[in-house]
Design a protein around this motif. Structure first.
Motif, PDB file in Angstrom:
ATOM      1  N   THR A  86      -6.349  42.053  43.868  1.00  0.00           N
ATOM      2  CA  THR A  86      -7.248  40.902  43.913  1.00  0.00           C
ATOM      3  C   THR A  86      -6.666  39.767  44.750  1.00  0.00           C
ATOM      4  O   THR A  86      -7.317  38.745  44.951  1.00  0.00           O
ATOM      5  N   ILE A 175      -3.410  46.150  34.398  1.00  0.00           N
ATOM      6  CA  ILE A 175      -3.022  45.329  35.540  1.00  0.00           C
ATOM      7  C   ILE A 175      -2.094  46.124  36.453  1.00  0.00           C
ATOM      8  O   ILE A 175      -1.600  47.191  36.068  1.00  0.00           O
ATOM      9  N   ASN A 360      -7.673  45.957  27.877  1.00  0.00           N
ATOM     10  CA  ASN A 360      -7.774  45.595  29.295  1.00  0.00           C
ATOM     11  C   ASN A 360      -8.724  44.423  29.479  1.00  0.00           C
ATOM     12  O   ASN A 360      -8.444  43.488  30.245  1.00  0.00           O
ATOM     13  N   GLU A 361      -9.857  44.454  28.784  1.00  0.00           N
ATOM     14  CA  GLU A 361     -10.851  43.387  28.893  1.00  0.00           C
ATOM     15  C   GLU A 361     -10.291  42.067  28.385  1.00  0.00           C
ATOM     16  O   GLU A 361     -10.491  41.003  29.000  1.00  0.00           O
ATOM     17  N   ASP A 364      -7.788  40.613  30.898  1.00  0.00           N
ATOM     18  CA  ASP A 364      -8.485  39.982  32.022  1.00  0.00           C
ATOM     19  C   ASP A 364      -8.952  38.575  31.663  1.00  0.00           C
ATOM     20  O   ASP A 364      -8.810  37.639  32.465  1.00  0.00           O
TER      21      ASP A 364
END
Length: 480
Positions: A86, A175, A360-361, A364
């Motif tokens: 990103t 990540i 994971n969510e 983030d």
């Protein structure tokens, strides 16, 4: 600034300066004493400089430094650290390992990922407790405690332990990791001592009667409040996990204390006396020389890291980090469970072993809003004039936007009030969360309105009043 150099290091051959090159250039022959003195100073200066560069090079090569002379010759733009796909985060895996002489284990007692956001300048840390069960990369058919992943893979092939653990952590957190570093207990204590100790604010007093010492145990105690810790004390504070007081006896509490010590070390690095003192920087290098394994890094990486530290110090003197531990309380008790069907103490994802979609969510969101998810407030929403149905709908939208926070709709409190308000029910707490949520609900009213005379529930209250109608004076009927 006083800087002494030990010229007896066996790694460095004695420097020699040609007498012919010195004579007749800087010193007149009629003053032999002055000539000898200046020659001696020049020998020490050149030899000392060579020692400093050479010693740094030797230490750097041992821990993973990849030096290219072209980096000094080529003129480049300001160097940057590696980033994820990103182009926003640089993620570093930090591992602490028990290599005491009386144990043959190579278990990793500390697993922390530090994530630096290059856009917001936030530093966020995630700790994975040693009792979290996961699949070692080299063995996809079974699960084990994550603190054994390094040992299993390193035992199969030397040098594969850290890269394998890195892949496990990447899968759990969702990540990409750009760098990794592993330090043992000796290196940890020497690292802290090399900056003359760190200041740590001990949150809770506690005593541990079973702290490992040799083949037995010793009793250690810590009192609440700020204190200067040397390396040995900081290690005990970071490793203790047998106390029965103030909930300090768990791996979760230990992980939080480990992050506190890391934060304190970063604060010390940001001090002028450390960053600008060559003897302290050399001490840092020497302390980790035989006690650190690290992913390959270059001169550009070093320069980029120092630039970030200097910018933090110059532009944000109140710099702080945000800390998270994967324990059963995280994500409003929705992510981690101790009930994973394995005998003894073990934790894992509530979704099931090897399933990390929700974790994971959450990660983030925590990276995107670290202050909000670190403060972790309970948010209670009230209808004060907007209408029950509309207020309930907006609350559900808030819950969807900020998952894993405790957000509740409390129904109608008033039916005739105007404006949207958000405020903390505790003075000087949750201020960053209030700012973030206020921006989302588009209001600048961050103080409790006068019509609220009784305390509302939750850490943060949101009042949804009816829209304030501002009359357009140009369109209104005005009689002169």
């Amino acid at each position: 600034m006083e800087f002494s150099i030990n010229m007896t290091d066996s790694d460095l051959k004695k420097s020699h300066v040609s007498k012919k090159n010195l004579e007749g250039k800087f010193v007149k022959k009629k003053n032999p004493f002055l000539k000898i003195l200046l020659s001696l100073i020049l020998v020490i200066a050149i030899g000392g400089g060579l020692y400093f560069v050479y010693k740094g090079y030797v230490v750097g090569k041992e821990i993973g430094f990849n030096f290219s002379p072209s980096e000094l010759i080529q003129k480049k733009k300001d160097p940057e650290l590696k980033k994820d796909s990103t182009n926003t985060y640089t993620n570093v895996l930090l591992v602490g390992i028990d290599t005491r002489k009386n144990t043959k284990l190579l278990n990793t007692d500390v697993i922390i990922v530090g994530s630096y956001n290059h856009k917001t300048k936030d530093l966020t840390m995630f700790s994975i407790p040693r009792d979290f069960w996961a699949r070692p990369v080299s063995d996809r058919t079974s699960f084990t405690k994550i603190n054994a992943a390094y040992s299993i893979n390193e035992g199969k092939k030397e040098g594969e332990g850290l890269p394998a653990l890195e892949l496990v952590v990447e899968e759990i957190l969702g990540i990409e990791i750009q760098y990794h570093a592993m330090i043992n207990f000796d290196g940890f204590t020497q690292l802290i001592d090399s900056v003359d100790g760190v200041y740590v604010n001990v949150e809770n007093s506690f005593t541990d009667y079973q702290y490992p010492q040799g083949n037995g145990y010793q009793t250690i105690s810590f009192k609440q409040g700020p204190q200067l810790m040397d390396g040995e004390t900081a290690l005990k504070y970071a490793r203790s996990r047998k106390s029965q007081q103030n909930n300090e006896g768990s791996d979760y509490a230990r992980a939080k204390r480990q992050q506190k010590v890391i934060n304190a070390f970063i604060d010390k690095l940001l001090s002028t006396e450390t960053l600008l003192n060559p003897s302290k920087l050399m001490s840092l290098l020497t302390s980790v020389q035989n006690n650190l394994k690290i992913s390959e890094f270059t001169l550009d990486d070093i320069v980029a890291s120092v630039n970030i530290l200097k910018n933090i110090k110059d532009e944000n003197p109140t710099f702080s980090t945000y800390s998270f531990v994967l324990d059963p309380t995280i994500g409003n008790y929705s992510l981690i469970t101790a009930d994973i069907g394995i005998e003894g103490f073990a934790i894992g994802p509530k979704e099931g072993l090897g399933k990390y979609t929700k974790i994971n969510e959450y990660v983030d969101l925590a990276l995107l809003y670290p202050a909000l998810y670190s403060e972790n407030p309970s948010v209670f929403v009230y209808d004060t004039g907007l209408g029950y149905k509309t207020s309930n709908t907006q609350t559900q939208e808030l819950k969807t936007k900020f998952k894993y926070l405790n957000i509740r709709f409390q129904g109608t409190k008033y039916s005739d009030k105007e404006g949207v308000y958000i405020y903390s029910n505790e003075i000087d707490k949750f201020s960053k969360s209030v700012d973030i949520l206020a921006k989302y609900i588009d209001t600048e009213n961050k103080i409790k309105p006068e019509y609220i005379t009784v305390n509302t529930a939750g850490d943060i209250s949101i009042l949804l009043g009816k829209e304030i109608i501002v009359e357009d004076i140009n369109n209104s009927d005005i009689t002169e």
